[in-house]
Design a protein around this motif. Structure first.
Motif, PDB file in Angstrom:
ATOM      1  N   UNK A   1     -13.403 -44.292  96.376  1.00 51.08           N
ATOM      2  CA  UNK A   1     -12.876 -44.840  96.967  1.00 51.08           C
ATOM      3  C   UNK A   1     -12.716 -46.388  96.343  1.00 51.08           C
ATOM      4  N   UNK A   2     -13.763 -46.497  95.953  1.00 48.65           N
ATOM      5  CA  UNK A   2     -14.347 -47.826  94.890  1.00 48.65           C
ATOM      6  C   UNK A   2     -13.896 -47.856  93.513  1.00 48.65           C
ATOM      7  N   UNK A   3     -13.139 -46.939  92.953  1.00 46.25           N
ATOM      8  CA  UNK A   3     -13.180 -46.715  91.347  1.00 46.25           C
ATOM      9  C   UNK A   3     -13.152 -47.713  91.134  1.00 46.25           C
ATOM     10  N   UNK A   4     -12.321 -49.325  91.109  1.00 47.99           N
ATOM     11  CA  UNK A   4     -12.694 -50.156  90.340  1.00 47.99           C
ATOM     12  C   UNK A   4     -14.045 -50.827  89.845  1.00 47.99           C
ATOM     13  N   UNK A   5     -14.566 -50.787  91.056  1.00 48.99           N
ATOM     14  CA  UNK A   5     -15.727 -50.660  90.754  1.00 48.99           C
ATOM     15  C   UNK A   5     -16.763 -49.953  89.988  1.00 48.99           C
ATOM     16  N   UNK A   6     -16.191 -49.030  89.601  1.00 46.78           N
ATOM     17  CA  UNK A   6     -17.300 -47.235  89.418  1.00 46.78           C
ATOM     18  C   UNK A   6     -17.117 -47.654  88.494  1.00 46.78           C
ATOM     19  N   UNK A   7     -15.943 -47.867  88.072  1.00 51.99           N
ATOM     20  CA  UNK A   7     -15.056 -47.085  86.253  1.00 51.99           C
ATOM     21  C   UNK A   7     -15.674 -47.050  85.843  1.00 51.99           C
TER      22      UNK A   7
ATOM     23  N   UNK B   1     -16.643 -39.163  82.948  1.00 49.32           N
ATOM     24  CA  UNK B   1     -15.238 -39.487  83.285  1.00 49.32           C
ATOM     25  C   UNK B   1     -14.320 -39.757  82.613  1.00 49.32           C
ATOM     26  N   UNK B   2     -13.065 -38.409  82.345  1.00 49.25           N
ATOM     27  CA  UNK B   2     -11.756 -38.819  81.798  1.00 49.25           C
ATOM     28  C   UNK B   2     -10.562 -39.970  82.635  1.00 49.25           C
ATOM     29  N   UNK B   3     -10.918 -39.628  84.196  1.00 56.36           N
ATOM     30  CA  UNK B   3     -10.225 -40.799  84.788  1.00 56.36           C
ATOM     31  C   UNK B   3     -11.070 -40.958  86.285  1.00 56.36           C
ATOM     32  N   UNK B   4     -10.935 -42.277  86.377  1.00 64.41           N
ATOM     33  CA  UNK B   4     -11.592 -42.837  87.442  1.00 64.41           C
ATOM     34  C   UNK B   4     -10.444 -43.325  88.404  1.00 64.41           C
ATOM     35  N   UNK B   5      -9.787 -42.901  89.922  1.00 65.21           N
ATOM     36  CA  UNK B   5      -9.207 -43.047  90.374  1.00 65.21           C
ATOM     37  C   UNK B   5      -9.926 -42.797  91.570  1.00 65.21           C
TER      38      UNK B   5
END
Length: 338
Positions: free
Chosen positions: A195-201, A209-213
């Motif tokens: 849920x906090x993808x932008x902060x932990x990408x 990870x290949x993608x974080x969403x």
């Protein structure tokens, strides 16, 4: 010795106390705890109760052997060790096939015995594993719950394979951050959900990870990557809050695996959706002693990383739980340092 103690269930009843240090008995060792991992299992123990009461929680820890009891072989005073935290008798049908995590006479150290949120703890010598010189005590302390649970879940139970599309829910947590690494190690394409993808990408991509969403973005991305078929494997230890979405993302003939129910354990399963898509729903708990030894070897060879977010003293135990559950940028483990 100083220890985290509660005499009745509830985080409000947790105290830091000075109590008498235990002494090892037959086939036991006394461990001076250096690092103890903070995990949801400890939170649930504090809120539901443990044995004995008053109780010292702490299911995941590493330290140095301070004293050995009679009849102990293979380890010595001064050894740096990590604890395999499943008690096992070595003689039941599951122990005999190497699955100590299912021992019918077993239990979890820190739940059915006093645990590692203390300066010293006594454990059976059979639960002690030496740490390779190239692995630090703080790294080793992240393995018995977080890493071992993830390894057993994705390899032994779910059988992740190279080339598969894998979705990991709760990717920033103790189990999730290792599940990301292990599925990537297997050669999968890994979608990390947070849920906090932008902060932990960046942190999660650093783990493989290949993608974080976010959960809201997951369906579109998985459809794009799979041509609308879905994920071969979905790893979800979050529980009730993510069940509907995570089960929906599984492809026909795919697998859904869990080792936890952090947000609740009740879920509604559509049997027609299950059998018409031939989905395997898989449960997993902990892991084997042999798998923990394997993880120490992988860590010593730097094939995996031990994600550590922060280290706190025992008297900050409540803050440590708050950080584990509420930090907006946490990836990996919160450790206590007795």
């Amino acid at each position: 010795m100083r220890a985290v103690v509660f005499d009745r269930p509830g985080m409000e009843n947790v105290r830091i106390m000075d109590i008498e240090a235990p002494r090892p008995g037959l086939n036991e060792v006394l461990v001076r705890v250096k690092y103890a991992g903070v995990n949801p299992v400890d939170y649930f123990t504090i809120n539901r109760g443990g044995k004995p009461m008053p109780h010292i929680p702490g299911a995941e820890f590493a330290g140095v052997i301070e004293e050995v009891g009679s009849n102990v072989r293979g380890v010595s005073v001064g050894d740096e060790i990590v604890i395999y935290n499943r008690l096992f008798d070595g003689s039941c049908r599951y122990c005999l096939i190497g699955h100590e995590e299912l021992c019918v006479n077993g239990g979890l150290i820190g739940v059915v015995t006093n645990g590692g949120f203390a300066e010293y703890v006594v454990v059976p010598a059979t639960n002690v594993i030496r740490i390779p010189k190239s692995v630090s005590l703080e790294e080793a302390a992240t393995l018995p719950v977080g890493a071992l649970t993830a390894w057993h879940m994705v390899f032994d139970r779910a059988g992740v394979k190279s080339g598969e599309l894998v979705v990991v829910f709760g990717a920033t947590g103790n189990v999730g951050s290792y599940a990301v690494q292990f599925t990537k190690l297997a050669g999968a394409t890994v979608v990390a959900i947070s849920r906090k993808a932008s902060k932990v990408r960046d942190a999660l991509m650093g783990l493989g990870a290949d993608y974080v969403v976010t959960p809201e973005e997951a369906q579109v991305l998985v459809n794009e990557l799979s041509n609308g078929l879905g994920a071969d494997l979905v790893v979800d230890a979050v529980g009730q809050a993510t069940w509907n979405l995570s089960f929906q993302l599984v492809a026909r003939y795919g697998r859904w695996v869990t080792a936890g129910a952090l947000t609740g354990g009740d879920a509604t399963l559509s049997l027609p959706s299950l059998y018409s898509r031939e989905i395997a729903v898989i449960g997993s708990t902990g892991g084997t002693r042999a798998e923990l030894i394997k993880l120490l070897d992988l860590l010593s060879k730097r094939r995996i990383k031990a994600p550590i977010y922060s280290k706190m003293s025992l008297d900050r135990v409540k803050e440590a739980f708050d950080t584990m559950f509420r930090s907006e940028d946490r990836v990996g483990k919160v450790l206590l340092t007795p």
